[in-house]
Design an enzyme around this catalytic site. Sequence first.
Site, PDB file in Angstrom:
ATOM      1  N   HIS A 106       0.709  -1.329   0.141  1.00  0.00           N
ATOM      2  CA  HIS A 106      -0.051  -0.125   0.228  1.00  0.00           C
ATOM      3  C   HIS A 106       0.936   1.287  -0.094  1.00  0.00           C
ATOM      4  O   HIS A 106       0.742   2.135  -0.708  1.00  0.00           O
ATOM      5  CB  HIS A 106      -0.744   0.214   1.236  1.00  0.00           C
ATOM      6  CG  HIS A 106      -1.660  -1.155   1.450  1.00  0.00           C
ATOM      7  ND1 HIS A 106      -1.612  -1.929   2.398  1.00  0.00           N
ATOM      8  CD2 HIS A 106      -2.632  -1.781   0.704  1.00  0.00           C
ATOM      9  CE1 HIS A 106      -2.346  -2.990   2.445  1.00  0.00           C
ATOM     10  NE2 HIS A 106      -3.193  -2.915   1.403  1.00  0.00           N
ATOM     11  N   CYS A 115     -15.293 -15.116  -5.700  1.00  0.00           N
ATOM     12  CA  CYS A 115     -14.390 -15.282  -4.916  1.00  0.00           C
ATOM     13  C   CYS A 115     -14.248 -14.245  -3.884  1.00  0.00           C
ATOM     14  O   CYS A 115     -14.437 -13.020  -4.191  1.00  0.00           O
ATOM     15  CB  CYS A 115     -13.013 -14.899  -5.645  1.00  0.00           C
ATOM     16  SG  CYS A 115     -11.478 -14.782  -4.777  1.00  0.00           S
ATOM     17  N   HIS A 117      -5.675 -15.378  -4.615  1.00  0.00           N
ATOM     18  CA  HIS A 117      -5.974 -15.584  -3.455  1.00  0.00           C
ATOM     19  C   HIS A 117      -5.625 -17.220  -3.349  1.00  0.00           C
ATOM     20  O   HIS A 117      -5.845 -17.623  -2.166  1.00  0.00           O
ATOM     21  CB  HIS A 117      -7.132 -15.185  -3.024  1.00  0.00           C
ATOM     22  CG  HIS A 117      -7.277 -13.811  -2.937  1.00  0.00           C
ATOM     23  ND1 HIS A 117      -7.934 -13.188  -3.899  1.00  0.00           N
ATOM     24  CD2 HIS A 117      -7.005 -12.767  -2.256  1.00  0.00           C
ATOM     25  CE1 HIS A 117      -7.852 -11.931  -3.697  1.00  0.00           C
ATOM     26  NE2 HIS A 117      -7.186 -11.649  -2.878  1.00  0.00           N
ATOM     27  N   LYS A 159       4.057 -12.541  -3.777  1.00  0.00           N
ATOM     28  CA  LYS A 159       3.356 -11.226  -3.568  1.00  0.00           C
ATOM     29  C   LYS A 159       3.263 -11.130  -1.952  1.00  0.00           C
ATOM     30  O   LYS A 159       2.874 -11.907  -1.268  1.00  0.00           O
ATOM     31  CB  LYS A 159       2.052 -11.300  -3.995  1.00  0.00           C
ATOM     32  CG  LYS A 159       1.484  -9.804  -3.973  1.00  0.00           C
ATOM     33  CD  LYS A 159      -0.033  -9.927  -4.142  1.00  0.00           C
ATOM     34  CE  LYS A 159      -0.750  -8.419  -4.257  1.00  0.00           C
ATOM     35  NZ  LYS A 159      -2.129  -8.488  -4.173  1.00  0.00           N
TER      36      LYS A 159
HETATM   37  N1  MSP Z   1     -10.462  -1.788  -2.090  1.00  0.00           N
HETATM   38  C1  MSP Z   1      -9.653  -2.027  -3.253  1.00  0.00           C
HETATM   39  C2  MSP Z   1      -9.368  -0.984  -4.423  1.00  0.00           C
HETATM   40  C3  MSP Z   1     -10.536   0.091  -4.643  1.00  0.00           C
HETATM   41  S1  MSP Z   1     -10.249   1.287  -5.612  1.00  0.00           S
HETATM   42  C4  MSP Z   1     -11.450   1.748  -6.201  1.00  0.00           C
HETATM   43  C5  MSP Z   1      -8.475  -2.908  -3.119  1.00  0.00           C
HETATM   44  N2  MSP Z   1      -7.919  -2.710  -2.121  1.00  0.00           N
HETATM   45  S2  MSP Z   1      -6.593  -3.200  -1.234  1.00  0.00           S
HETATM   46  O1  MSP Z   1      -6.302  -2.823   0.067  1.00  0.00           O
HETATM   47  O2  MSP Z   1      -6.429  -4.510  -1.778  1.00  0.00           O
HETATM   48  O3  MSP Z   1      -5.486  -2.495  -2.281  1.00  0.00           O
HETATM   49  C6  MSP Z   1      -4.789  -3.278  -3.352  1.00  0.00           C
HETATM   50  C7  MSP Z   1      -3.800  -2.227  -3.811  1.00  0.00           C
HETATM   51  O4  MSP Z   1      -2.712  -2.076  -2.837  1.00  0.00           O
HETATM   52  C8  MSP Z   1      -2.992  -2.618  -4.925  1.00  0.00           C
HETATM   53  O5  MSP Z   1      -3.704  -2.505  -6.287  1.00  0.00           O
HETATM   54  C9  MSP Z   1      -1.797  -1.883  -4.856  1.00  0.00           C
HETATM   55  O6  MSP Z   1      -1.974  -0.544  -5.108  1.00  0.00           O
HETATM   56  C10 MSP Z   1      -1.418  -1.852  -3.345  1.00  0.00           C
HETATM   57  N3  MSP Z   1      -0.650  -3.222  -3.122  1.00  0.00           N
HETATM   58  C11 MSP Z   1      -1.060  -4.290  -2.288  1.00  0.00           C
HETATM   59  N4  MSP Z   1      -0.235  -5.252  -1.956  1.00  0.00           N
HETATM   60  C12 MSP Z   1       0.649  -4.901  -2.956  1.00  0.00           C
HETATM   61  C13 MSP Z   1       2.050  -5.549  -3.027  1.00  0.00           C
HETATM   62  N5  MSP Z   1       2.443  -6.698  -2.628  1.00  0.00           N
HETATM   63  N6  MSP Z   1       2.706  -5.127  -4.198  1.00  0.00           N
HETATM   64  C14 MSP Z   1       2.562  -3.885  -4.641  1.00  0.00           C
HETATM   65  N7  MSP Z   1       1.346  -3.158  -4.435  1.00  0.00           N
HETATM   66  C15 MSP Z   1       0.365  -3.656  -3.684  1.00  0.00           C
HETATM   67  O7  MSP Z   1      -7.991  -3.735  -3.958  1.00  0.00           O
END
Ligand code: MSP
Length: 649
Positions: free
Chosen positions: A20, A125, A145, A294
């Site tokens: 994040h 999912c 997942h 990841k």
């Molecule tokens: N809530 C949705 C997004 C809605 S946007 C309208 C979501 N949330 S999430 O908490 O799962 O966040 C996903 C995002 O977090 C990824 O797209 C990325 O920006 C960031 N990442 C989470 N894990 C990551 C990594 N391991 N590596 C890079 N970015 C990562 O999906």
Amino acid sequence: MTTYITTPIYYVNAQPHLGHAYTTIVADTYNRFRRLTGDTVRFQTGTDEHGDKIAEAAEKEGCSPKEYVDRISAMFRSTWPLLDVEPDNFIRTTDKDHVATVQAILQQVYDKGDIYFDKYTGLYCTGCERFLTEKELEDGKCPDHQTVPDEITEENYFFRMSCYQQDLIDHINANPDFITPERYKNEVLSFLSEPLEDLCISRPTSRLTWGIPLPFDENFVTYVWFDALINYLTGAGYPDGKEFDDYWSAAEHVIAKDILKPHAIYWPTMILSMGLPLYKKLHVHGYWNVDETKMSKSIGNVIRPAELIEEYGVDSIRYFCLREMSFGLDASFSSDAIVSRKNSDLANDLGNLYSRTTAMLVKYTDGVVPALVGAGDDTVLSDLAGTVIEKYRKNMSVFQFHRALQAVWELIGQANKYIVTNEPWALVKEPARVARLHTVLYNLTETLRLLTLLLQPIMPGTCRKMAEGLGLAQDSPLVTDLSGNGAWGMLEAGTRLQKIDALFPRVDTKKKKKSVKQESKKKKKEKSCKNKQLSGNVEGVISFDQFQKVELRVAEIVTAEPVKKSDRLLKLTVRAPEERVIVAGIAEYYSPEDLLGMLVLIVANLQPVKLMGIESQGMVLAAKVEEDGKSRLVLSTVSASVPPGARVA
Ligand code: MSP
């Protein structure tokens, strides 16, 4: 120009981790870069708080969903200032204005006839919070997942996504930069080459109540993605905010590849149905992996930003993230990689350039920026700065941050060489060359000023410090405005430097590498025992074989400090290419700051000896010069184009 940059809004079922943090640092950096170029900017991040996942997480914690989301959302909000991330807006999908916007849009799309009621059976999912197609599964499991999706049959509301498929394909083809890097555009086009199914956009309240009620049927709540994506409009002031049109036409979204489909397919088709112009760009990056997997909460291999900041400092983390990952590709996280970037790029290259230059100004010009006198033909640094700024602008604009930084480091490298080549410590001893000395010092200080300007978006805290050290206000246009001040020669002569602490204290790798060191020490000892056999030479003549055993290497001096209670000794840390300490008897001839960055020759395989309690692991070569009955030592240096560690044959 206007910029409106967004991150995904993060699910509050987990605390923030480096994944994040990366996306958010990227958006913050881009926002700061755009501001530097004179744009009016808006940067939004926030939290996604509805849906199955959140309801489940709250239940597990034994609290109400509202209590739960308030707590985790606050954790995200309070993480960003620690990373020097400054969003203009932090949106929550439980905010009243967002709920109202989602309901208004649902009603509008429903009235238009783009939402209908139907029965559906699909593979759901929970991790993705969406139905997956058979084609998306790998071995029957969700690839992200690693879980088998549930087959669900439900009556629900559907959005006519398929109606907008061709319009979307046309838009992507007509706007090659709509989705970048290109590999993700191709992925989306490939997905769009098959007929799209319509999108289920509701959940029955019998199954889920934690969501935004559909305005036209109270027995259903809104599907979390339909709700979440709309945050980008709410945050821009949709529908009647004063600046909505300006911001929306400039909207750029940053995401990782996990949520490409919702952003590149669901979202544009929803916008097309609303009759709005599409967002401007979607920037997609890869994953941070730990040991090839990841980083994610479900796998349990997350790295917390707060811990990293505590250990390495915020700007080292920001720099590491942006330099280490090629935007679009996956990158590997390891603390060794951070330490290496910090010690090498930040402490050695940038930190030393800054400390040497400012120390020389303090020593030679009383801490005042000298005037350029007749500098017309010395354009090495000014010419390079021009090219570097161009490369920097180009790459920052297209999210190629690692390339922009490589370009900036070309300038840092060249400036470090410039010191070695021009030897200001020698110039200062020749009164006739004072103009030359001033030119050299001015060029170096102006380079520092430009570095402060260029690195501002990446390492804002360090740049505030650098500006202060250069005697400039933190918000001086000279270090915060690239539109007018990227030109060479803006730093005014007469500016007085201020004392600041070292920019990047080096990470002590000793402890971490103890075992590795013990091993190499053993080897060195073995080598040096063998070398003792060399002493049996006859009348000062040694054989070629014997000479071959002396390991001469080129070494870069990365730190230099006086040895307590000794007028003669300096403690040097050199890179050859591994780091080692050498105690050298040169304090009468060189001051520590003169030495930083110098490439010298060392004997690398001498048995370590203790001098004034410090273990010296080698010897620096110097010529003994006899002059006026006195002798002095002059270090044997090497042209700056030789990499540290090169063996001298
Ligand atoms: N809530 C949705 C997004 C809605 S946007 C309208 C979501 N949330 S999430 O908490 O799962 O966040 C996903 C995002 O977090 C990824 O797209 C990325 O920006 C960031 N990442 C989470 N894990 C990551 C990594 N391991 N590596 C890079 N970015 C990562 O999906």
